[in-house]
Design a protein around this motif. Structure first.
Motif, PDB file in Angstrom:
ATOM      1  N   ASN A  31     -15.697   6.686  -8.315  1.00 53.53           N
ATOM      2  CA  ASN A  31     -14.754   6.895  -9.418  1.00 53.53           C
ATOM      3  C   ASN A  31     -13.977   8.198  -9.249  1.00 53.53           C
ATOM      4  N   SER A  32     -13.978   8.746  -8.029  1.00 54.77           N
ATOM      5  CA  SER A  32     -13.317  10.036  -7.793  1.00 54.77           C
ATOM      6  C   SER A  32     -11.898   9.872  -7.251  1.00 54.77           C
ATOM      7  N   LEU A  33     -11.340   8.679  -7.354  1.00 51.01           N
ATOM      8  CA  LEU A  33      -9.986   8.459  -6.844  1.00 51.01           C
ATOM      9  C   LEU A  33      -9.004   9.385  -7.557  1.00 51.01           C
ATOM     10  N   GLY A  34      -8.200  10.084  -6.772  1.00 53.57           N
ATOM     11  CA  GLY A  34      -7.178  10.960  -7.343  1.00 53.57           C
ATOM     12  C   GLY A  34      -5.817  10.634  -6.780  1.00 53.57           C
ATOM     13  N   SER A  35      -4.833  10.722  -7.625  1.00 49.70           N
ATOM     14  CA  SER A  35      -3.455  10.540  -7.196  1.00 49.70           C
ATOM     15  C   SER A  35      -2.894  11.921  -6.900  1.00 49.70           C
ATOM     16  N   ILE A  36      -2.538  12.187  -5.628  1.00 53.38           N
ATOM     17  CA  ILE A  36      -2.177  13.550  -5.215  1.00 53.38           C
ATOM     18  C   ILE A  36      -0.679  13.747  -5.099  1.00 53.38           C
ATOM     19  N   SER A  37       0.001  12.820  -4.444  1.00 52.13           N
ATOM     20  CA  SER A  37       1.429  13.019  -4.150  1.00 52.13           C
ATOM     21  C   SER A  37       2.123  11.669  -4.123  1.00 52.13           C
ATOM     22  N   LEU A  38       3.394  11.705  -4.539  1.00 50.24           N
ATOM     23  CA  LEU A  38       4.192  10.473  -4.513  1.00 50.24           C
ATOM     24  C   LEU A  38       5.023  10.384  -3.240  1.00 50.24           C
ATOM     25  N   ASP A  39       5.555  11.540  -2.764  1.00 53.44           N
ATOM     26  CA  ASP A  39       6.408  11.533  -1.576  1.00 53.44           C
ATOM     27  C   ASP A  39       5.998  12.675  -0.644  1.00 53.44           C
ATOM     28  N   PRO A  40       5.155  12.424   0.344  1.00 57.92           N
ATOM     29  CA  PRO A  40       4.644  11.106   0.741  1.00 57.92           C
ATOM     30  C   PRO A  40       3.510  10.672  -0.191  1.00 57.92           C
ATOM     31  N   PRO A  41       3.232   9.383  -0.237  1.00 54.81           N
ATOM     32  CA  PRO A  41       2.130   8.935  -1.083  1.00 54.81           C
ATOM     33  C   PRO A  41       0.780   9.348  -0.509  1.00 54.81           C
ATOM     34  N   LEU A  42       0.032  10.124  -1.305  1.00 49.46           N
ATOM     35  CA  LEU A  42      -1.287  10.629  -0.898  1.00 49.46           C
ATOM     36  C   LEU A  42      -2.278  10.406  -2.029  1.00 49.46           C
ATOM     37  N   VAL A  43      -3.484  10.010  -1.670  1.00 51.92           N
ATOM     38  CA  VAL A  43      -4.558   9.901  -2.648  1.00 51.92           C
ATOM     39  C   VAL A  43      -5.796  10.608  -2.093  1.00 51.92           C
ATOM     40  N   SER A  44      -6.751  10.881  -2.975  1.00 48.33           N
ATOM     41  CA  SER A  44      -7.973  11.558  -2.531  1.00 48.33           C
ATOM     42  C   SER A  44      -9.207  10.840  -3.061  1.00 48.33           C
ATOM     43  N   LEU A  45     -10.317  11.078  -2.382  1.00 48.75           N
ATOM     44  CA  LEU A  45     -11.642  10.659  -2.834  1.00 48.75           C
ATOM     45  C   LEU A  45     -12.586  11.819  -2.551  1.00 48.75           C
ATOM     46  N   GLU A  48      -4.533   0.932   1.068  1.00 49.63           N
ATOM     47  CA  GLU A  48      -5.080   1.181   2.399  1.00 49.63           C
ATOM     48  C   GLU A  48      -4.639   2.576   2.827  1.00 49.63           C
ATOM     49  N   CYS A  49      -5.574   3.331   3.416  1.00 45.77           N
ATOM     50  CA  CYS A  49      -5.329   4.751   3.660  1.00 45.77           C
ATOM     51  C   CYS A  49      -5.749   5.187   5.060  1.00 45.77           C
ATOM     52  N   ALA A  50      -5.054   6.220   5.545  1.00 44.67           N
ATOM     53  CA  ALA A  50      -5.416   6.863   6.813  1.00 44.67           C
ATOM     54  C   ALA A  50      -5.709   8.331   6.527  1.00 44.67           C
ATOM     55  N   LEU A  51      -6.757   8.838   7.148  1.00 45.81           N
ATOM     56  CA  LEU A  51      -7.198  10.211   6.883  1.00 45.81           C
ATOM     57  C   LEU A  51      -6.120  11.218   7.255  1.00 45.81           C
ATOM     58  N   ASP A  67      -3.160   9.378   3.637  1.00 44.35           N
ATOM     59  CA  ASP A  67      -1.829   8.785   3.503  1.00 44.35           C
ATOM     60  C   ASP A  67      -2.005   7.332   3.084  1.00 44.35           C
ATOM     61  N   VAL A  68      -1.224   6.915   2.102  1.00 42.02           N
ATOM     62  CA  VAL A  68      -1.292   5.527   1.650  1.00 42.02           C
ATOM     63  C   VAL A  68      -0.399   4.689   2.559  1.00 42.02           C
ATOM     64  N   LEU A  69      -0.998   3.768   3.298  1.00 40.70           N
ATOM     65  CA  LEU A  69      -0.257   2.957   4.265  1.00 40.70           C
ATOM     66  C   LEU A  69       0.275   1.676   3.633  1.00 40.70           C
ATOM     67  N   ALA A  70      -0.453   1.160   2.664  1.00 37.25           N
ATOM     68  CA  ALA A  70      -0.061  -0.104   2.025  1.00 37.25           C
ATOM     69  C   ALA A  70      -0.767  -0.207   0.685  1.00 37.25           C
ATOM     70  N   THR A  71      -0.139  -0.901  -0.238  1.00 35.56           N
ATOM     71  CA  THR A  71      -0.751  -1.136  -1.551  1.00 35.56           C
ATOM     72  C   THR A  71      -0.508  -2.580  -1.944  1.00 35.56           C
ATOM     73  N   GLY A  72      -1.301  -3.062  -2.844  1.00 42.15           N
ATOM     74  CA  GLY A  72      -1.067  -4.404  -3.355  1.00 42.15           C
ATOM     75  C   GLY A  72      -1.648  -4.568  -4.735  1.00 42.15           C
ATOM     76  N   PRO A  73      -0.893  -5.191  -5.597  1.00 37.54           N
ATOM     77  CA  PRO A  73      -1.454  -5.586  -6.881  1.00 37.54           C
ATOM     78  C   PRO A  73      -1.969  -7.009  -6.742  1.00 37.54           C
ATOM     79  N   ASP A  74      -2.879  -7.382  -7.574  1.00 36.67           N
ATOM     80  CA  ASP A  74      -3.321  -8.767  -7.575  1.00 36.67           C
ATOM     81  C   ASP A  74      -3.433  -9.181  -9.032  1.00 36.67           C
ATOM     82  N   GLY A  75      -2.283  -9.417  -9.641  1.00 40.30           N
ATOM     83  CA  GLY A  75      -2.276  -9.681 -11.069  1.00 40.30           C
ATOM     84  C   GLY A  75      -2.501  -8.380 -11.831  1.00 40.30           C
ATOM     85  N   ARG A  76      -2.677  -8.469 -13.126  1.00 39.98           N
ATOM     86  CA  ARG A  76      -2.954  -7.270 -13.925  1.00 39.98           C
ATOM     87  C   ARG A  76      -4.129  -7.512 -14.844  1.00 39.98           C
TER      88      ARG A  76
END
Ligand SMILES: Cc1cc2nc3c(=O)[nH]c(=O)nc-3n(C[C@H](O)[C@H](O)[C@H](O)COP(=O)(O)O)c2cc1C
Length: 172
Positions: free
Chosen positions: A29-43, A111-114, A129-138
């Motif tokens: 549950n430690s997912l963090g949204s870090i940056s939009l440009d470039p898209p970066l997330v953390s765990l 999907e992410c790359a270190l 770095d966020v390489l790809a994202t996908g929603p699957d409904g809401r």
């Protein structure tokens, strides 16, 4: 932090061994949204975590954001590697196109790359770095609060316009 409601995710990675590719997946549950440009997330992972070792070796991972219907998956993947291994093998999941890490059916995913890793206290913060994202409904998202899983059955009457990149929007 128990009073801070979070979403619940399954992080997945793998390790290539002489016996083939060994997938692993763990509840986080430690997912963090870090940056939009470039898209970066953390765990954030406990130092010494078996999952963290594989993630750092492979440099690739996926995060699936669990729907409320997936609490059993969250429980099963919250234990040590020996107990979660049979459940990883049974997951309704496919290897992500960009990373090969497992992406769960019925979940939103990234999907992410270190990119970087920071050792901070007894945990390591990994930034990807966020390489790809996908929603699957809401579907309603699974929530963790006060040590328990919850389903938010009220989707809320406040909408946020996220159509403009970089703009959080205002409640309407
Ligand atoms: C709701 C929830 C969230 C969790 N979030 C994290 C997390 O962000 N980082 C972490 O290292 N472990 C987290 N855990 C614990 C892991 O699910 C798991 O027990 C641990 O990573 C296993 O360590 P291992 O990789 O050495 O097998 C969480 C557990 C629960 C129930």
């Amino acid at each position: 932090m128990r009073a801070f409601a979070t979403g619940v995710c399954v992080a997945s990675t793998y390790r290539d061994t002489p016996d083939g590719r060994r997938h692993d997946a763990v509840t986080v549950n430690s997912l963090g949204s870090i940056s939009l440009d470039p898209p970066l997330v953390s765990l954030s992972f406990r130092l010494g975590s078996a999952f963290l070792d594989d993630l750092l070796a492979t440099g690739r991972w996926a995060v699936s954001i669990l729907p409320a219907s997936a609490r059993d998956t969250a429980r099963r993947l919250a234990g040590p590697r020996e107990t979660r291994a049979p459940h990883v093998a049974d997951l309704p999941a496919r290897p992500g196109d960009r990373t090969g890490a497992l992406v769960l059916a019925g979940a939103g995913w990234l999907e992410c790359a270190l990119r970087d890793r920071f050792d901070l206290g007894d945990h390591a913060l990994v930034v990807g770095d966020v390489l790809a994202t996908g929603p699957d409904g809401r579907p309603p998202t699974l929530v963790f609060l006060h040590g328990r899983y919850h389903a938010v059955d009220d989707p809320g009457s406040i909408g946020v316009d996220l159509s403009t990149p970089g703009h959080w929007g205002e409640g309407i």
